[in-house]
Design an enzyme around this catalytic site. Structure first.
Site, PDB file in Angstrom:
ATOM      1  N   TRP A   1       0.820  -1.212   0.000  1.00 38.55           N
ATOM      2  CA  TRP A   1       0.000   0.000   0.000  1.00 38.55           C
ATOM      3  C   TRP A   1       0.850   1.257   0.000  1.00 38.55           C
ATOM      4  O   TRP A   1       0.501   2.247  -0.638  1.00 38.55           O
ATOM      5  CB  TRP A   1      -1.014  -0.015   1.154  1.00 38.55           C
TER       6      TRP A   1
ATOM      7  N   ASP B   1      -2.083   6.815   5.974  1.00 34.94           N
ATOM      8  CA  ASP B   1      -3.160   5.990   5.418  1.00 34.94           C
ATOM      9  C   ASP B   1      -3.525   4.990   6.515  1.00 34.94           C
ATOM     10  O   ASP B   1      -2.781   4.047   6.772  1.00 34.94           O
ATOM     11  CB  ASP B   1      -2.666   5.277   4.151  1.00 34.94           C
TER      12      ASP B   1
ATOM     13  N   LYS C   1     -12.916  -1.209   5.862  1.00 42.07           N
ATOM     14  CA  LYS C   1     -12.191  -2.195   6.654  1.00 42.07           C
ATOM     15  C   LYS C   1     -12.770  -2.244   8.071  1.00 42.07           C
ATOM     16  O   LYS C   1     -13.146  -3.291   8.559  1.00 42.07           O
ATOM     17  CB  LYS C   1     -10.697  -1.866   6.731  1.00 42.07           C
TER      18      LYS C   1
HETATM   19  C1  LIG Z   1      -7.926  -1.200   1.305  1.00 40.56           C
HETATM   20  C2  LIG Z   1      -6.803  -0.223   1.380  1.00 40.56           C
HETATM   21  C3  LIG Z   1      -6.633   0.775   0.409  1.00 40.56           C
HETATM   22  C4  LIG Z   1      -7.521   0.881  -0.796  1.00 40.56           C
HETATM   23  O1  LIG Z   1      -8.702   1.485  -0.543  1.00 40.56           O
HETATM   24  P1  LIG Z   1      -9.746   1.771  -1.732  1.00 40.56           P
HETATM   25  O2  LIG Z   1     -10.984   2.073  -1.007  1.00 40.56           O
HETATM   26  O3  LIG Z   1      -9.830   0.543  -2.585  1.00 40.56           O
HETATM   27  O4  LIG Z   1      -9.237   2.934  -2.502  1.00 40.56           O
HETATM   28  C5  LIG Z   1      -5.583   1.651   0.567  1.00 40.56           C
HETATM   29  N1  LIG Z   1      -4.750   1.574   1.612  1.00 40.56           N
HETATM   30  C6  LIG Z   1      -4.881   0.624   2.556  1.00 40.56           C
HETATM   31  C7  LIG Z   1      -3.932   0.576   3.697  1.00 40.56           C
HETATM   32  C8  LIG Z   1      -5.915  -0.303   2.458  1.00 40.56           C
HETATM   33  O5  LIG Z   1      -6.039  -1.268   3.395  1.00 40.56           O
END
Ligand SMILES: *Cc1c(COP(=O)(O)O)cnc(C)c1O
Length: 360
Positions: free
Chosen positions: A102, A172, A196
């Protein structure tokens, strides 16, 4: 009705009580005669839902008054571009710490908007640990420092907060937001896709310190300009209303469970059951350094990958789904967010023991 233990990395399992309440309120929300899905985002009913969701999120996370909470769309992958568009500044640069898949995506995207320095990387060690801050090469002139607080695919998580001095720290937090208390004031900006740990997909939460607003590159689309969204209470464009409503129910549920401190204890207890078994097993293994192991996503491998399919089939037959690892790393992964009960972990470990006894 049969509910499975859903180990999906996202969209992921939600608290049953939240789903029940949403079902009860589906046709007629609080006597309004409509579903939340049918409400005007500017009507008093939805404005109330919106304000309550934000209020509960602020209370849960202890978000200081000088931070805006924005409800946006585009997901965390969208934010990978929206963050540099808003924060990097013309001719500016940003520091990124590479801890896995990521982070790599964030780095690749940011390069379109300014200069990107890799301040540290776990790549040489195959991303099984978070580089110690003493090894980071931070640029004091950087517009921000970006981290991924929990690598959903590799299963490494920061259990400490980097010190970036005057340079704003951007995280993030898609896959570990609301999983434990954090000190929001240590961050300049936090972003997270909701799917999540917070609710359904379609909602992206951005928590941003006031002084970082108003510096967007001229190319920034209005709907993705943090200042524009802040000035319009996240209603410059139609926000993802239903997802905001569900996220509000999730926040309320987490509050009722005792808040983020209680979630941390719950998550630690769950993760311990799984990691303890993995460490004792001669058949299953997890490669991540102990101090950097994720409480949310636990990748593991079978000794013989030829048995992966049999393992997954047996799990499915026992009502445990979505255990297949990400295609980039293979093996298995159990995503065990807030809403996964400890019974789910116990059932998984019991199955793993039986599988090991039969095939080990
Ligand atoms: C799932 C995830 C993403 C992607 O998110 P989207 O909603 O598909 O854009 C980005 N960063 C992390 C750490 C994630 O777990």
């Amino acid at each position: 009705m049969t509910r499975v233990f859903n180990f999906s990395p996202g969209p992921a399992t939600l608290p049953e009580s939240v789903l029940r309440q949403a079902a009860d309120e589906m046709m007629d929300w609080h006597g309004s005669g409509m579903s939340v899905m049918e409400m005007s985002h500017r009507g008093k009913e939805f404005m109330g839902i919106h304000a309550e969701t934000e209020g509960n999120l602020r209370e849960l996370m202890g978000i200081p008054g000088n931070y805006k909470v924005l409800f946006m769309q585009g997901g965390a992958i969208g934010e990978n571009a929206i963050v540099p568009m808003n924060l990097i500044r013309s001719g500016g640069s940003a520091d990124y710490v590479n801890t896995g898949e990521w982070s790599k995506k964030s780095i690749k995207e940011a390069k379109s908007y300014g200069k990107v320095n890799i301040a540290a990387s776990g790549e040489a060690g195959n991303f099984v640990s978070i580089p110690k801050q003493s090894q980071w090469k931070l640029d004091p002139k950087a517009s921000y420092v970006h981290i991924c607080s929990n690598e959903t695919i590799g299963g490494v998580e920061y259990h400490w907060t980097p010190d970036t001095g005057e340079v704003p720290l951007v995280a993030d937090m898609s896959s570990n937001i609301l999983s434990r208390p954090i000190d929001v004031s240590r961050y300049g900006l936090i972003y997270a896709g909701a799917q999540k740990n917070m609710g359904p997909s379609g909602l992206t939460v951005v928590i941003v310190r006031d002084d970082l607003l108003g510096h967007a590159l001229p190319i920034t689309p209005s709907a993705f300009n943090y200042q524009t969204q802040a000035e319009n209470d996240s209603m410059y464009n139609t926000p993802p209303t239903y997802a905001i409503y569900i996220a509000g129910l999730v926040c309320k549920h987490v509050k009722e469970r005792g808040g983020l401190k209680a979630m941390e204890e719950h998550n630690r207890a769950k993760a311990d059951v799984l990691y303890d078994y993995l460490d004792a097993s001669a058949f299953f293994s997890n490669p991540v350094a102990r101090e950097d192991r994720s409480l949310m996503n636990v990748p593991f491998k079978l000794k013989d990958e030829g048995q992966d399919d049999a393992f997954l089939k047996g799990a499915q037959a026992r009502g445990m789904i979505q255990l297949k690892g990400h295609r980039s790393v293979g093996g298995m992964r159990a995503s065990i967010y807030n809403a996964m009960p400890i019974e789910g972990i116990r059932a998984l470990v019991q199955y793993m023991k039986e599988f090991e006894a039969q095939h080990g």
